[in-house]
Design an enzyme around this catalytic site. Structure first.
Site, PDB file in Angstrom:
ATOM      1  N   CYS A   3       0.861  -1.181   0.000  1.00  0.00           N
ATOM      2  CA  CYS A   3       0.000   0.000   0.000  1.00  0.00           C
ATOM      3  C   CYS A   3       0.901   1.236   0.000  1.00  0.00           C
ATOM      4  O   CYS A   3       1.727   1.414   0.906  1.00  0.00           O
ATOM      5  CB  CYS A   3      -0.904  -0.013   1.240  1.00  0.00           C
ATOM      6  N   ASN A  85     -12.833   9.670  -2.065  1.00  0.00           N
ATOM      7  CA  ASN A  85     -13.320   8.753  -3.090  1.00  0.00           C
ATOM      8  C   ASN A  85     -13.416   7.334  -2.526  1.00  0.00           C
ATOM      9  O   ASN A  85     -12.552   6.913  -1.754  1.00  0.00           O
ATOM     10  CB  ASN A  85     -12.381   8.771  -4.300  1.00  0.00           C
ATOM     11  N   GLY A  91     -13.722   6.488  -8.138  1.00  0.00           N
ATOM     12  CA  GLY A  91     -12.428   6.950  -8.644  1.00  0.00           C
ATOM     13  C   GLY A  91     -11.303   6.798  -7.635  1.00  0.00           C
ATOM     14  O   GLY A  91     -10.280   7.473  -7.726  1.00  0.00           O
ATOM     15  N   THR A  93      -8.116   5.427  -6.328  1.00  0.00           N
ATOM     16  CA  THR A  93      -6.966   4.715  -6.909  1.00  0.00           C
ATOM     17  C   THR A  93      -6.048   4.147  -5.833  1.00  0.00           C
ATOM     18  O   THR A  93      -5.358   3.164  -6.076  1.00  0.00           O
ATOM     19  CB  THR A  93      -6.160   5.638  -7.839  1.00  0.00           C
ATOM     20  N   HIS A  98      -8.419   8.188   2.581  1.00  0.00           N
ATOM     21  CA  HIS A  98      -7.793   9.512   2.557  1.00  0.00           C
ATOM     22  C   HIS A  98      -8.830  10.568   2.231  1.00  0.00           C
ATOM     23  O   HIS A  98      -9.800  10.313   1.531  1.00  0.00           O
ATOM     24  CB  HIS A  98      -6.633   9.569   1.558  1.00  0.00           C
TER      25      HIS A  98
HETATM   26  P1  5GP Z   1      -7.715   8.758  -5.068  1.00  0.00           P
HETATM   27  O1  5GP Z   1      -7.777   8.806  -6.570  1.00  0.00           O
HETATM   28  O2  5GP Z   1      -7.460   7.351  -4.567  1.00  0.00           O
HETATM   29  O3  5GP Z   1      -8.862   9.424  -4.381  1.00  0.00           O
HETATM   30  O4  5GP Z   1      -6.471   9.656  -4.683  1.00  0.00           O
HETATM   31  C1  5GP Z   1      -5.174   9.185  -4.600  1.00  0.00           C
HETATM   32  C2  5GP Z   1      -4.289  10.396  -4.666  1.00  0.00           C
HETATM   33  O5  5GP Z   1      -2.993  10.015  -4.247  1.00  0.00           O
HETATM   34  C3  5GP Z   1      -4.134  10.981  -6.076  1.00  0.00           C
HETATM   35  O6  5GP Z   1      -4.568  12.338  -6.074  1.00  0.00           O
HETATM   36  C4  5GP Z   1      -2.635  10.857  -6.363  1.00  0.00           C
HETATM   37  O7  5GP Z   1      -2.104  11.965  -7.064  1.00  0.00           O
HETATM   38  C5  5GP Z   1      -2.038  10.714  -4.978  1.00  0.00           C
HETATM   39  N1  5GP Z   1      -0.816   9.922  -4.906  1.00  0.00           N
HETATM   40  C6  5GP Z   1      -0.625   8.692  -5.468  1.00  0.00           C
HETATM   41  N2  5GP Z   1       0.614   8.244  -5.179  1.00  0.00           N
HETATM   42  C7  5GP Z   1       1.211   9.219  -4.424  1.00  0.00           C
HETATM   43  C8  5GP Z   1       2.491   9.330  -3.814  1.00  0.00           C
HETATM   44  O8  5GP Z   1       3.355   8.457  -3.907  1.00  0.00           O
HETATM   45  N3  5GP Z   1       2.737  10.465  -3.120  1.00  0.00           N
HETATM   46  C9  5GP Z   1       1.805  11.469  -2.987  1.00  0.00           C
HETATM   47  N4  5GP Z   1       2.161  12.540  -2.280  1.00  0.00           N
HETATM   48  N5  5GP Z   1       0.583  11.388  -3.536  1.00  0.00           N
HETATM   49  C10 5GP Z   1       0.290  10.283  -4.248  1.00  0.00           C
HETATM   50 ZN    ZN Z   2      -2.364   1.446   3.664  1.00  0.00          ZN
END
Ligand code: 5GP
Ligand code: ZN
Length: 112
Positions: A3, A85, A91, A93, A98
């Site tokens: 993760c 999300n 959406g 990812t 978070h």
């Molecule tokens: P989700 O799409 O799951 O709601 O948001 C995941 C967020 O995590 C995305 O906005 C993406 O840019 C951010 N993210 C993914 N990998 C990393 C990382 O390694 N470091 C940071 N600071 N943000 C990340």
């Molecule tokens: Zn985790």
């Protein structure tokens, strides 16, 4: 565990931290969608908002308190968008709960 956010909590992946305590970590999103884009996460791995249990009630209350502290520190006095999300259609990812703090611009009414 494979993760990304657990690895950030463990310090195995670097991040630009804005807040940290025993339970919560907040850091700048690597791919910002607004001038201020911060992710607030529990240090404990929880998959998403629908995986929360009664046991997490105090944690969630604390996260919302931290969101308020960060918003003040970042001078988001005129407001911001708060997004979490959930799952594929939402959406999501990264499968570690978070909250996106999106600020520094004025959002419209649409959610895209
Ligand atoms: P989700 O799409 O799951 O709601 O948001 C995941 C967020 O995590 C995305 O906005 C993406 O840019 C951010 N993210 C993914 N990998 C990393 C990382 O390694 N470091 C940071 N600071 N943000 C990340
Ligand atoms: Zn985790």
């Amino acid at each position: 565990m494979d993760c990304i956010f657990c690895k950030i909590v463990a310090g195995e992946i670097p991040s630009k931290k804005v807040y940290e305590d025993e339970q919560v970590l907040a850091f700048f999103d690597i791919n910002p969608a607004s001038p201020v884009h911060i992710l607030v996460i529990p240090k404990k791995h929880i998959e998403s908002a629908v995986a929360l249990t009664e046991e997490d009630n105090a944690l969630i209350a604390h996260i919302f308190k931290v969101i308020g502290i960060i918003a003040k520190e970042q001078k988001l006095n005129n407001g911001f968008r708060l997004v979490s999300n959930v799952g594929a259609d939402g959406g999501q990812t990264v499968k570690h709960l978070h909250f996106h703090i999106l600020g520094g611009k004025q959002f419209g009414e649409s959610f895209g």
